[in-house]
Write a protein that holds these residues in place. Structure first.
Motif, mmCIF file in Angstrom:
data_model
loop_
_atom_site.group_PDB
_atom_site.id
_atom_site.type_symbol
_atom_site.label_atom_id
_atom_site.label_comp_id
_atom_site.label_asym_id
_atom_site.label_seq_id
_atom_site.Cartn_x
_atom_site.Cartn_y
_atom_site.Cartn_z
ATOM 1 N N ASN A 25 1.063 -1.079 0.121
ATOM 2 C CA ASN A 25 0.025 0.125 0.091
ATOM 3 C C ASN A 25 0.811 1.304 -0.152
ATOM 4 N N ASP A 29 -1.390 7.482 0.745
ATOM 5 C CA ASP A 29 -2.778 7.371 0.493
ATOM 6 C C ASP A 29 -3.370 6.141 0.794
ATOM 7 N N GLY A 30 -2.538 4.989 0.878
ATOM 8 C CA GLY A 30 -3.019 3.671 1.088
ATOM 9 C C GLY A 30 -3.188 3.006 -0.125
ATOM 10 N N ILE A 31 -3.208 3.394 -1.070
ATOM 11 C CA ILE A 31 -3.606 2.746 -2.377
ATOM 12 C C ILE A 31 -2.974 1.559 -2.534
ATOM 13 N N VAL A 32 -3.718 0.485 -3.222
ATOM 14 C CA VAL A 32 -2.715 -0.846 -3.724
ATOM 15 C C VAL A 32 -1.860 -0.666 -4.626
ATOM 16 N N ARG A 94 -9.232 -12.331 -2.621
ATOM 17 C CA ARG A 94 -8.535 -11.072 -1.980
ATOM 18 C C ARG A 94 -7.960 -10.312 -2.767
ATOM 19 N N ILE A 97 -10.077 -8.743 -5.794
ATOM 20 C CA ILE A 97 -10.604 -7.385 -5.331
ATOM 21 C C ILE A 97 -9.694 -6.337 -4.946
ATOM 22 N N ARG A 98 -8.673 -6.632 -4.470
ATOM 23 C CA ARG A 98 -7.489 -5.520 -4.178
ATOM 24 C C ARG A 98 -7.162 -4.850 -5.714
ATOM 25 N N LEU B 47 -5.403 0.737 8.131
ATOM 26 C CA LEU B 47 -4.978 0.522 6.792
ATOM 27 C C LEU B 47 -5.649 -0.716 6.223
ATOM 28 N N GLN B 48 -6.644 -0.684 5.395
ATOM 29 C CA GLN B 48 -7.498 -1.840 5.166
ATOM 30 C C GLN B 48 -7.053 -2.329 3.777
ATOM 31 N N LEU B 49 -7.789 -3.010 3.220
ATOM 32 C CA LEU B 49 -7.664 -3.718 1.843
ATOM 33 C C LEU B 49 -7.207 -2.883 0.903
ATOM 34 N N HIS B 50 -7.939 -1.759 0.614
ATOM 35 C CA HIS B 50 -7.874 -0.840 -0.647
ATOM 36 C C HIS B 50 -6.822 0.304 -0.254
ATOM 37 N N ALA B 51 -7.182 0.772 1.091
ATOM 38 C CA ALA B 51 -6.794 2.084 1.210
ATOM 39 C C ALA B 51 -6.880 2.206 2.612
ATOM 40 N N LEU B 418 -14.902 -8.976 2.720
ATOM 41 C CA LEU B 418 -13.722 -8.781 2.052
ATOM 42 C C LEU B 418 -13.441 -7.816 0.964
ATOM 43 N N ASP B 419 -14.710 -7.095 0.804
ATOM 44 C CA ASP B 419 -14.731 -6.093 0.010
ATOM 45 C C ASP B 419 -13.952 -4.886 0.391
ATOM 46 N N TYR B 420 -13.737 -4.883 1.757
ATOM 47 C CA TYR B 420 -13.058 -3.712 2.136
ATOM 48 C C TYR B 420 -12.032 -4.117 3.316
ATOM 49 N N ASN B 422 -9.602 -5.951 5.990
ATOM 50 C CA ASN B 422 -8.180 -6.619 5.946
ATOM 51 C C ASN B 422 -8.372 -7.994 6.666
ATOM 52 N N LEU B 423 -9.248 -8.056 7.571
ATOM 53 C CA LEU B 423 -9.381 -9.160 8.382
ATOM 54 C C LEU B 423 -10.368 -10.303 7.881
ATOM 55 N N ARG B 427 -16.721 -12.440 1.209
ATOM 56 C CA ARG B 427 -17.278 -11.250 0.947
ATOM 57 C C ARG B 427 -18.683 -11.519 1.619
#
Lengths: 114, 551
Positions: A25, A29-32, A94, A97-98, B47-51, B418-420, B422-423, B427
């Motif tokens: 990340n 900004d945390g973006i993948v 997972r 989706i990322r 800090l999660q899956l996407h951001a 699982l859409d957002y 991290n744990l 989905r």
């Protein structure tokens, strides 16, 4: 490396007939993002650098470690990727989706390998 | 509602300045991620899956229109134009940037909000009955005590680094609408033998991988002793709670392993030893805080209204909304309105910036300026005149916020999954959408009646699947998303934990499975029986037979 990411590494290494990419990340900004072939970081997994052997992966990890030290990225870990005709596809739901940079693959959620 | 005084304002502003400095030091390299992570988490930044995800505290679920508009602005300016109301009455933004965080915290401070203690092993936001101050069955308004606990627990020097996170819920009504039995401490305001009100105190409830219904530690605690008693409960937990194993660190495990009698003995001994020196609230301070929660001056309004009656006769959608989403109010001529965030096809609990602004406007126009968040991921306008309902309904409908499914099957709770997250292992949002579509027909939902369906994308149970009449838990089975179904849970006064009904289902089979369960209930129910009644009378067998009989 935290426990979850260590497990991801182990899972990625288990996969056969696949290549590996390094994901992280972006700190600001945390973006993948994914490590690319020029030592930079791209949001597009198709532009990532893929390792076919451990030696390459180790070399990539060295570049990533420096990027962490330079405060470009955080939470670096390898993922398993299958190279298909239409491009690289992450093995796990997972990571798909990322890589999509969006939520709820609503249109084709049944089609994601379950 | 409570308003910050000079001390509160200064404290929150200082905290923003502190975080601005911490973020700058992280970005300039003076702090490592290992050093920065606990600091950002203490300010609600994950800090999660996407951001990055920011969790904003909404104390006991109470919002003013000004605050909701500010949240809308933050969503639009710093995120992607929407936020997610959580099962703990908070709001999460899922796409914020670290570099924007100090400015976001400043914007929150402008409207007396913050993110302090929305993460970490500390006392989290106290949750409450969302109908507080309005409910027809209320014994006493719990918000005063929520605010007392908020002030007591914020940066509490002794309880800021507990073995694990700690959640308190309070209900002041006859019916438990705050899931108090599934909290680390659950407080129910009850009447004592002499008619005075006090607290029935529960401890050790919770969900997660080891679910427990709370156990009664005191049937009645005089109100003036609440803080010293909480002190003792937390102190015993802080002393004996496990720190060597994150999965065994919550107070529910301590209470379970010690037994409620031994835990009570320890607490009472500590209380007896320390209560005189402790910090029970002086009456004057209680009165000062209580003054902020005086009931609104509601002008007399007619109990019946011809416009409402006529609309109900001619408009089935309005009639259904009225039946399900307008709840009884303690003042004749008024009602509490549930603003559904569960329109079929939407992510449960998500609200766009436009929706937030619409609700803020309508709260001012029709709702005496009051807004609440329910842990079931809906908004509530607690004080609406009965005769204003048609106009309010039309305005909500224009914004897609008038779905009349409160407490029906379409009103399902759903974690980000699982859409957002991290744990998460699986989905939950796409499954929720498919189920909502399957049961979209309001007539079918009305036929089924009240039922609670809750879904979580992992064992941490943010979607409260354990307490769902029907619960769905997403798991990762050798790389495959699989969904276990539990039946028989309840979050209310008859709190119970659902039982796994059998082998899990693949994602695409879940809507069919829920349909089968619901059809089995309808086929077997006696007149007037809820799903839970039928389940408790018949047990698992007919449901197992329907789901797996052909296997």
């Amino acid at each position: 490396m935290d426990k979850r990411n260590a497990k991801r590494l182990a899972d990625a290494n288990k996969a056969g007939d696949t290549v590996q990419a390094l994901t992280a990340n972006r700190l600001s900004d945390g973006i993948v993002v994914y490590l690319d072939g020029q030592g930079g970081w791209t949001e597009d997994m198709a532009k990532a650098r893929f390792a076919e052997d451990d030696e390459t992966l180790q070399q990539m990890q060295g570049i990533a470690d420096k990027a962490v030290a330079d405060r470009l990225v955080v939470e670096v870990y390898p993922i398993g990727v299958m190279i298909e005709d239409e491009g690289p596809v992450a093995l796990s739901v997972r990571e798909r989706i990322r890589a999509a940079h969006k939520t709820t693959l609503t249109k084709d959620w049944y089609d994601v390998p379950l | 509602m409570y308003r910050y005084d000079e001390f509160d304002n200064t404290f929150v502003r200082e905290r923003v300045a502190e975080f601005r400095d911490q973020a700058e030091r992280r970005l300039s390299g003076q702090l490592s991620e290992a050093e920065f992570k606990p600091l950002r988490l203490r300010n609600g930044l994950y800090l999660q899956l996407h951001a990055y995800m920011l969790r904003i505290a909404i104390p006991y679920g109470e919002l003013s229109p000004r605050q909701l508009r500010q949240l809308a602005m933050i969503g639009r300016k710093y995120d992607r134009g929407y936020g997610h109301f959580t099962t703990r009455q908070n709001l999460q933004f899922n796409w914020v940037r670290l570099v924007d965080m100090p400015d976001i915290l400043d914007a929150l401070a402008d409207v007396e909000m913050h993110c302090i203690q929305t993460s970490g092993n500390c006392i989290r936001n106290t949750t409450a009955d969302p109908y507080a101050g309005a409910a027809f069955d209320e014994i006493e308004d719990p918000r005063v005590w929520c605010e007392v606990i908020r002030q007591w627990s914020t940066l509490h020097p002794e309880f800021n680094w507990l073995p694990r996170k700690f959640k308190i819920a309070i209900s002041g009504a006859a019916e438990d609408r705050a899931a108090t039995e599934f909290h680390d401490i659950g407080l129910r305001i009850v009447k004592g033998p002499d008619g005075k009100t006090g607290f029935r105190v529960l401890v050790g409830g919770g969900m997660g991988r080891s679910p427990f219904v709370g156990k009664e530690i005191r049937p009645f605690l005089e109100k003036q002793h609440l803080l010293s008693y909480l002190d003792s409960m937390l102190r015993v937990y802080n002393r004996y709670g496990r720190r060597d194993n994150i999965y065994k660190a919550r107070i529910k495990i301590l209470v379970h392993e010690l037994g409620i009698d031994k835990y009570r003995e320890e607490v009472e001994a500590d209380w007896e030893a320390n209560r005189k020196e402790s910090i029970d609230l002086p009456q004057a301070e209680y009165d000062r805080i209580a003054a902020y929660f005086e009931p609104p001056a509601l002008a007399p309004r007619p109990v019946r209204d011809e416009g409402v009656d006529a609309r109900r006769e001619t408009d089935p959608a309005f009639a259904g909304w009225l039946r399900n989403n307008a709840k009884p109010h303690k003042v004749p001529g008024y009602t509490s309105v549930v603003v559904s965030l569960k329109e079929p096809g939407r992510t449960p609990g998500d609200a766009s910036s436009e929706a937030m602004e619409l609700v803020a406007d309508l709260a001012e126009q029709y709702g005496n300026g009051a807004i609440r968040v329910n842990y079931t991921q809906n908004l509530i306008l607690p004080h609406v005149a009965w005769s204003d309902l048609p106009a309010l309904y039309d305005a909500l409908a224009a914004g897609g916020l008038a779905t009349g499914n409160n407490e029906l099957l379409g009103d399902l709770i759903c974690c980000p999954g699982l859409d957002y997250c991290n744990l998460a292992n699986a989905r939950s949002i796409p499954i929720a959408k498919e189920i909502a579509k399957r049961f979209e027909d309001p007539e079918r939902q009305a036929e089924i009646g009240q039922i609670r369906l809750n879904m979580s994308g992992c064992i941490n149970a943010c979607g409260h699947h354990h307490s769902g009449n029907i619960g769905i838990l997403g798991v990762d089975k050798k790389g495959t998303e699989l969904y276990q179904i539990t039946l028989g849970g309840s979050p209310k006064d008859d709190a119970s934990i659902g039982s796994i009904i059998g082998p899990g289902f693949r994602a695409e089979a879940v809507p069919d499975a829920i349909d089968t369960i619901v059809s089995t209930y309808i086929a077997h129910r006696d007149e007037g029986e809820t799903f839970l009644d039928t389940w408790r009378r018949l047990g698992a067998e007919p449901f197992k037979e329907a789901l797996y009989g052909a296997r």
